[in-house]
Design a protein around this motif. Structure first.
Motif, mmCIF file in Angstrom:
data_model
loop_
_atom_site.group_PDB
_atom_site.id
_atom_site.type_symbol
_atom_site.label_atom_id
_atom_site.label_comp_id
_atom_site.label_asym_id
_atom_site.label_seq_id
_atom_site.Cartn_x
_atom_site.Cartn_y
_atom_site.Cartn_z
ATOM 1 N N ASN A 228 -8.312 -12.087 7.017
ATOM 2 C CA ASN A 228 -8.908 -12.295 5.700
ATOM 3 C C ASN A 228 -9.880 -11.172 5.326
ATOM 4 O O ASN A 228 -10.602 -11.255 4.341
ATOM 5 C CB ASN A 228 -9.616 -13.649 5.611
ATOM 6 N N TYR A 229 -9.899 -10.107 6.153
ATOM 7 C CA TYR A 229 -10.671 -8.909 5.838
ATOM 8 C C TYR A 229 -10.022 -7.742 6.581
ATOM 9 O O TYR A 229 -9.136 -7.938 7.427
ATOM 10 C CB TYR A 229 -12.134 -9.076 6.247
ATOM 11 N N ALA A 230 -10.430 -6.530 6.282
ATOM 12 C CA ALA A 230 -9.848 -5.344 6.916
ATOM 13 C C ALA A 230 -10.374 -5.226 8.346
ATOM 14 O O ALA A 230 -11.283 -4.429 8.638
ATOM 15 C CB ALA A 230 -10.164 -4.093 6.110
ATOM 16 N N LYS A 231 -9.798 -5.991 9.240
ATOM 17 C CA LYS A 231 -10.288 -6.106 10.618
ATOM 18 C C LYS A 231 -10.098 -4.819 11.400
ATOM 19 O O LYS A 231 -10.877 -4.506 12.311
ATOM 20 C CB LYS A 231 -9.570 -7.256 11.311
ATOM 21 N N THR A 232 -9.044 -4.076 11.098
ATOM 22 C CA THR A 232 -8.738 -2.835 11.814
ATOM 23 C C THR A 232 -8.479 -1.720 10.811
ATOM 24 O O THR A 232 -8.179 -1.983 9.643
ATOM 25 C CB THR A 232 -7.493 -2.999 12.709
ATOM 26 N N PRO A 233 -8.550 -0.453 11.249
ATOM 27 C CA PRO A 233 -8.271 0.659 10.328
ATOM 28 C C PRO A 233 -6.837 0.659 9.798
ATOM 29 O O PRO A 233 -6.567 1.253 8.750
ATOM 30 C CB PRO A 233 -8.543 1.903 11.189
ATOM 31 N N THR A 234 -5.924 0.008 10.511
ATOM 32 C CA THR A 234 -4.521 0.020 10.087
ATOM 33 C C THR A 234 -4.124 -1.213 9.276
ATOM 34 O O THR A 234 -2.983 -1.313 8.825
ATOM 35 C CB THR A 234 -3.597 0.113 11.321
ATOM 36 N N ALA A 235 -5.035 -2.162 9.125
ATOM 37 C CA ALA A 235 -4.728 -3.361 8.336
ATOM 38 C C ALA A 235 -4.663 -2.988 6.856
ATOM 39 O O ALA A 235 -5.558 -2.328 6.332
ATOM 40 C CB ALA A 235 -5.777 -4.428 8.579
ATOM 41 N N ARG A 236 -3.598 -3.450 6.164
ATOM 42 C CA ARG A 236 -3.397 -3.127 4.752
ATOM 43 C C ARG A 236 -3.483 -4.395 3.910
ATOM 44 O O ARG A 236 -2.961 -5.443 4.305
ATOM 45 C CB ARG A 236 -2.032 -2.469 4.547
ATOM 46 N N GLU A 237 -4.090 -4.267 2.775
ATOM 47 C CA GLU A 237 -4.234 -5.414 1.882
ATOM 48 C C GLU A 237 -2.899 -5.681 1.194
ATOM 49 O O GLU A 237 -2.361 -4.820 0.493
ATOM 50 C CB GLU A 237 -5.321 -5.161 0.852
ATOM 51 N N ILE A 238 -2.337 -6.869 1.402
ATOM 52 C CA ILE A 238 -1.065 -7.227 0.786
ATOM 53 C C ILE A 238 -1.243 -8.252 -0.329
ATOM 54 O O ILE A 238 -0.307 -8.529 -1.076
ATOM 55 C CB ILE A 238 -0.074 -7.763 1.840
ATOM 56 N N ALA A 239 -2.425 -8.821 -0.423
ATOM 57 C CA ALA A 239 -2.784 -9.764 -1.474
ATOM 58 C C ALA A 239 -4.307 -9.832 -1.481
ATOM 59 O O ALA A 239 -4.958 -9.366 -0.538
ATOM 60 C CB ALA A 239 -2.168 -11.146 -1.209
#
Length: 540
Positions: free
Chosen positions: A321-332
């Motif tokens: 529910n947040y950008a936990k890692t540098p590679t996490a991308r927002e999809i919604a």
């Protein structure tokens, strides 16, 4: 000038001939650098100070580019399958030329060192500069340690049983010491490097060649594995990687089940399936994987094997529910997704284990240097990578079966990092499971080299290797580095093998790449000389 370039090409040819997968050709590496060293010495003795550095770099660069390109030409095959020819050539130049440039830089620094100290110290400085290049090229964001010099003995593993002490950097040092001694003997014969007592370098050469070889052969022929058996199956489904994602999960699972059952025994403990064997459009949500069709089918398959575990590659993701890692991308809005090239262990209990590949292929699986390379994302995406890059975990983790057996889930590219694989073993892995998909390269020497390098991991850690490759080559490697069984390329197959588990820790497993630190110390010494010592008037 022309003769120097011919000598550089001769070095490239010898080094290429000595490289895997050509069997038993590795001793050519002992003289592979001698022609290039002669060429560099010619330049140092004949050119003006202003021209020496550039010519040394270009001459050494010629050797390095030709040798690298001839050895890893298959990189172009994988790129050209998904990109136009011109773009494929441009991208291929990165692995072909980047490592070569670092190799040439080591010789460039050696050329400078020759003007400030005697030849023997300069040559040891060169060895240090070379090892420093190798260490850098396995540590930074553009890491590609495929051409680490010590890897060259993978096809003649009977001579390197002592890698369980030094790892591959010990091989790099061995190769350089012999080349240095042969080169100094050549100079002595030409009257360019007078040696009062010739017996000293000759005896040194014989000692450095024969003592490690004799020790290794004795170790090889007298090595005995402790009897601690486990039944393992490796599966090679032979699904074309370029059409794999057009097949339904059911079709792929049916192939894996049929091959597994064809060789399994009632007491089989591990079924090893290749990289991304479990895949579907959209990948698998790790949190909800137990509810999927694939997971339920695998549990049903394991009904026949109560002690059985499926260790498989999987394409998976996690949601935050947040950008936990540098590679996490927002999809919604407030929903972030991290994709993984992963492995999973499934058994007949409620426990489910995942491992996320850590050593990611630059460009294809991760964006080198993060934001600084954002402009290259469209090119890397065309090569089959992800625009944001795969997620990864910081360090390796071990899969444990219900019986307590620890397996190292090594995914593809990770198997060429000796020190990384040894961390699995330090954490309790009793055998190494390599899962890969070498079909991207086609029927080239790339797949053979990758198999050969797995032998090094077996020796360094004294662990069996069970290797599952989607299109080949799958097989088993014992603790001495012998390939006990292997499949053919591009054929569906499965192999069953009783292996011996091992819990003992080798010196290399415990200490890691301390041989590399010796090279770094030599390099630092060379740099100090370059900075502090004034230029000598005469070469000696």
């Amino acid at each position: 000038m022309k003769n120097n370039y011919l000598l550089a090409l001769l070095s490239a040819f010898l080094l290429w001939l000595g490289w895997p997968p050509i069997p038993y050709s590795s001793p050519l590496l002992f003289i592979g650098f001698v022609p290039l060293l002669i060429a560099v010495e010619n330049i140092i003795r004949s050119e003006t100070l202003q021209r020496k550095g550039r010519k040394v770099f270009l001459t050494a660069g010629l050797t390095a580019v030709v040798w690298n390109t001839a050895s890893i030409y298959w990189v172009y095959n994988s790129i050209s399958a998904v990109m136009p020819p011109f773009a494929a050539v441009v991208i291929s130049l990165i692995p072909f030329c980047l490592g070569a440039a670092l190799m040439a830089l080591a010789f460039r620094l050696y050329g400078q060192l020759r003007g400030k100290t005697n030849i023997l110290l300069s040559l040891f400085g060169l060895m240090g500069f070379w090892i420093s290049y190798e260490f850098l090229h396995e540590s930074w964001d553009l890491a590609f340690p495929w051409m680490t010099l010590g890897n060259g003995f993978a096809s003649f593993h009977q001579l390197i049983q002592w890698y369980d002490i030094t790892g591959v950097y010990g091989g790099t040092i061995w190769i350089w010491l012999v080349n240095i001694l042969v080169f100094t003997l050549y100079l002595n014969g030409k009257g360019l490097y007078p040696i009062k007592r010739k017996i000293v370098p000759i005896a040194s050469l014989a000692t450095i060649l024969l003592v490690p070889s004799a020790y290794s052969l004795l170790r090889y022929f007298n090595y005995e594995e402790h009897q601690n058996p486990a039944q393992i199956v490796v599966v090679q489904p032979n699904i074309d990687p370029y059409i794999k994602f057009n097949l339904s999960p059911e079709e792929q699972l049916n192939t894996l089940f049929a091959l597994s059952n064809s060789v399994a025994k009632p007491n089989t403990e591990f079924f090893i399936w290749p990289e991304t064997a479990l895949s579907q459009n959209g990948d698998f949500d790790e949190e909800n994987f137990r509810e999927t069709y694939s997971y339920q089918r695998i549990l049903k398959f394991l009904d026949q094997y109560k002690n059985g575990n499926v260790l498989s590659g999987i394409e998976s993701y996690q949601l935050y529910n947040y950008a936990k890692t540098p590679t996490a991308r927002e999809i919604a809005p407030n929903v972030y997704q991290d994709n993984f090239n992963a492995a999973t262990l499934i058994d007949y209990s409620s426990k489910l284990q995942f491992y996320h590949k850590s050593k990611l292929v630059p460009g294809v699986e991760q964006m080198p240097f993060g934001a600084a390379m954002n402009f290259l994302k469209p090119l890397f995406k065309a090569f089959g990578g992800t625009t944001g890059g795969y997620g990864k975990q910081a360090e390796p983790s071990v899969f444990y079966a219900q019986s307590g057996i620890g397996a190292a889930p090594v995914i593809c590219y990770e198997s060429i990092w000796g020190n990384y694989v040894s961390q699995y073993v330090k954490k309790g892995a009793q055998f190494i499971a390599i899962i890969t998909n070498d079909g991207w390269w086609g029927n080239t020497s790339g797949k053979d080299q990758h198999l050969q390098y797995a032998k090094l991991r077996a020796i360094e850690n004294r662990r069996w290797v069970a290797r599952s490759a989607n299109t080949g080559i799958s097989g088993f490697i014992n603790q001495r580095g012998d390939i006990v069984q292997q499949t053919k390329w591009w054929q569906p197959a499965a192999l069953n093998q009783e292996i011996n588990l091992n819990e003992e820790i080798t010196f290399y497993t415990q200490a890691g790449d301390i041989a590399a630190y010796l090279g770094l110390v030599l390099a630092m010494g060379g740099l100090v000389i370059l900075i502090v010592v004034r230029r000598k008037k005469e070469l000696i």
